[in-house]
Design a protein around this motif. Structure first.
Motif, short mmCIF file in Angstrom:
data_model
loop_
_atom_site.label_atom_id
_atom_site.label_comp_id
_atom_site.label_asym_id
_atom_site.label_seq_id
_atom_site.Cartn_x
_atom_site.Cartn_y
_atom_site.Cartn_z
N HIS A 175 -9.06 -1.48 -12.84
CA HIS A 175 -7.85 -2.11 -11.54
C HIS A 175 -8.44 -3.23 -10.87
O HIS A 175 -9.34 -3.67 -10.82
CB HIS A 175 -8.83 -0.71 -10.55
CG HIS A 175 -8.20 -0.97 -9.08
ND1 HIS A 175 -6.70 -1.02 -9.29
CD2 HIS A 175 -8.73 -1.68 -7.91
CE1 HIS A 175 -6.27 -1.54 -7.77
NE2 HIS A 175 -7.47 -1.40 -6.88
N HIS A 176 -6.50 -3.97 -10.61
CA HIS A 176 -7.11 -4.87 -9.79
C HIS A 176 -6.89 -4.67 -8.28
O HIS A 176 -6.35 -3.91 -7.73
CB HIS A 176 -5.89 -5.33 -10.36
CG HIS A 176 -5.26 -5.58 -11.37
ND1 HIS A 176 -4.95 -5.38 -12.52
CD2 HIS A 176 -5.47 -7.31 -12.14
CE1 HIS A 176 -4.93 -6.46 -14.28
NE2 HIS A 176 -4.92 -7.43 -13.67
N SER A 177 -7.32 -5.83 -7.75
CA SER A 177 -7.93 -6.17 -6.17
C SER A 177 -8.59 -6.83 -5.99
O SER A 177 -9.20 -7.25 -6.79
CB SER A 177 -9.51 -5.24 -5.55
OG SER A 177 -8.94 -4.58 -4.57
N PRO A 178 -7.19 -7.87 -4.96
CA PRO A 178 -5.98 -6.61 -4.91
C PRO A 178 -4.99 -6.74 -5.91
O PRO A 178 -5.03 -6.94 -7.06
CB PRO A 178 -5.16 -8.34 -4.12
CG PRO A 178 -5.84 -9.31 -3.73
CD PRO A 178 -7.27 -9.28 -5.66
N ASN A 179 -4.00 -5.81 -5.98
CA ASN A 179 -3.06 -5.12 -7.56
C ASN A 179 -2.50 -6.08 -7.84
O ASN A 179 -1.96 -7.21 -7.15
CB ASN A 179 -2.19 -3.31 -6.73
CG ASN A 179 -3.06 -2.40 -5.90
OD1 ASN A 179 -4.19 -2.59 -6.46
ND2 ASN A 179 -2.69 -2.04 -5.00
N TRP A 180 -2.36 -6.02 -8.77
CA TRP A 180 -1.32 -6.56 -9.84
C TRP A 180 -0.14 -7.03 -9.25
O TRP A 180 0.64 -7.98 -9.24
CB TRP A 180 -2.05 -6.38 -11.06
CG TRP A 180 -0.67 -7.11 -12.06
CD1 TRP A 180 1.27 -6.78 -12.83
CD2 TRP A 180 -1.02 -8.46 -12.88
NE1 TRP A 180 1.15 -7.47 -13.31
CE2 TRP A 180 0.65 -8.88 -13.39
CE3 TRP A 180 -2.11 -9.34 -12.71
CZ2 TRP A 180 0.56 -9.87 -14.25
CZ3 TRP A 180 -1.91 -9.91 -13.62
CH2 TRP A 180 -0.55 -10.77 -14.16
N ALA A 181 0.45 -5.69 -8.40
CA ALA A 181 1.57 -5.90 -8.46
C ALA A 181 1.58 -6.98 -7.33
O ALA A 181 3.21 -6.90 -6.55
CB ALA A 181 2.50 -4.88 -8.11
N ALA A 182 1.42 -6.91 -6.58
CA ALA A 182 1.03 -7.30 -4.81
C ALA A 182 0.75 -9.07 -5.21
O ALA A 182 0.24 -9.53 -4.24
CB ALA A 182 0.22 -6.97 -4.24
#
Length: 248
Positions: A175-182
């Motif tokens: 999981h990306h954090s921040p999200n990849w889409a953001a």
């Protein structure tokens, strides 16, 4: 020791019969020695060692392909201090053997076995002193985590980061954090393990995540304070660590 019980189909039985026959008296002993003298293992113990032999050979062959981006292999999580202690304890009875290591499936593996297995293994070390040699910061070049980055997640997270989730690393997505889409980056300090159903909860907006000051991932559903998962770090509970999401 782990107890197994169940049924196998005829084809699987054929394979089990073949590999257990190979572990005849004096051959394929647990200590890897070959002897022509009396073998004190029972028939059941030789059967066990034959099945282990078949599994070892299957993994070593490379024919099992890849799992989530890296070759199918045994992932073990431990520390350099524990390895050093185990190495000294093996020759000095006055030194206690450290606690077992943890595998990517979250099972306990005694340090004696870690050292013995490591003698024939190809090692990835979760120590990256020179980032120019190990590309663990990829920015927006690619969305999929690299093998090196997944191994860092094994070392840091152990398994899913959602509080209370016991899913081991073998079954987790990154999981990306921040999200990849953001606009999140595929960088080592922005990637964390999440079990697929939990990962979807983030995608669907049921949870929000944020990296803490101590490089862990805190989860919140907007009704509870952010929290991290201690399930894969029981030593933190024993020490009474709470790891606040952000230090004041």
């Amino acid at each position: 020791m782990s107890r197994l019980e169940g049924f196998i189909d005829p084809e699987t039985r054929c394979y089990v019969e073949a590999v257990t026959a190979a572990a005849r008296p004096g051959r394929h002993r647990p200590d890897a020695t070959v002897t022509e003298t009396a073998d004190d293992r029972s028939g059941a113990q030789r059967c066990h060692d034959g099945i282990k032999l078949g599994l070892q050979a299957g993994i070593a062959s490379g024919a099992l392909g890849t799992h989530r981006g890296h070759p199918v292999t045994v992932i073990v999580r431990t520390t350099l201090a524990e390895l050093n202690q185990a190495a000294h304890a093996a020759t000095n009875p006055d030194i206690a053997m450290p606690s077992p290591a943890r595998t990517g499936g979250h099972s306990a593996l005694p340090m004696r076995d870690v050292i013995r297995m490591g003698a024939d293994a190809i090692h990835y070390l979760a120590v990256f002193e020179d980032h120019t040699q190990r590309p663990i910061y990829l920015g927006r070049q690619t969305r999929i985590a690299s093998t090196d980055q997944r191994i860092l997640c094994y070392a840091r997270d152990g398994g899913c980061t959602r509080p209370g989730c016991q899913a081991p690393g073998y079954h987790c997505e990154v999981h990306h954090s921040p999200n990849w889409a953001a606009g999140g980056a595929t960088d080592a300090d922005c990637l964390f393990f999440a079990y697929a159903p939990d990962h979807k909860l983030i995608t669907d907006g049921h949870y929000q995540t944020e990296a803490t000051d101590t490089a862990r991932l805190a989860w919140t559903d907007a009704t509870t304070p952010p929290d991290i998962n201690h399930a894969h770090h029981p030593e933190e509970l024993l020490r009474g660590d709470t790891d606040p999401p952000h230090e004041e």
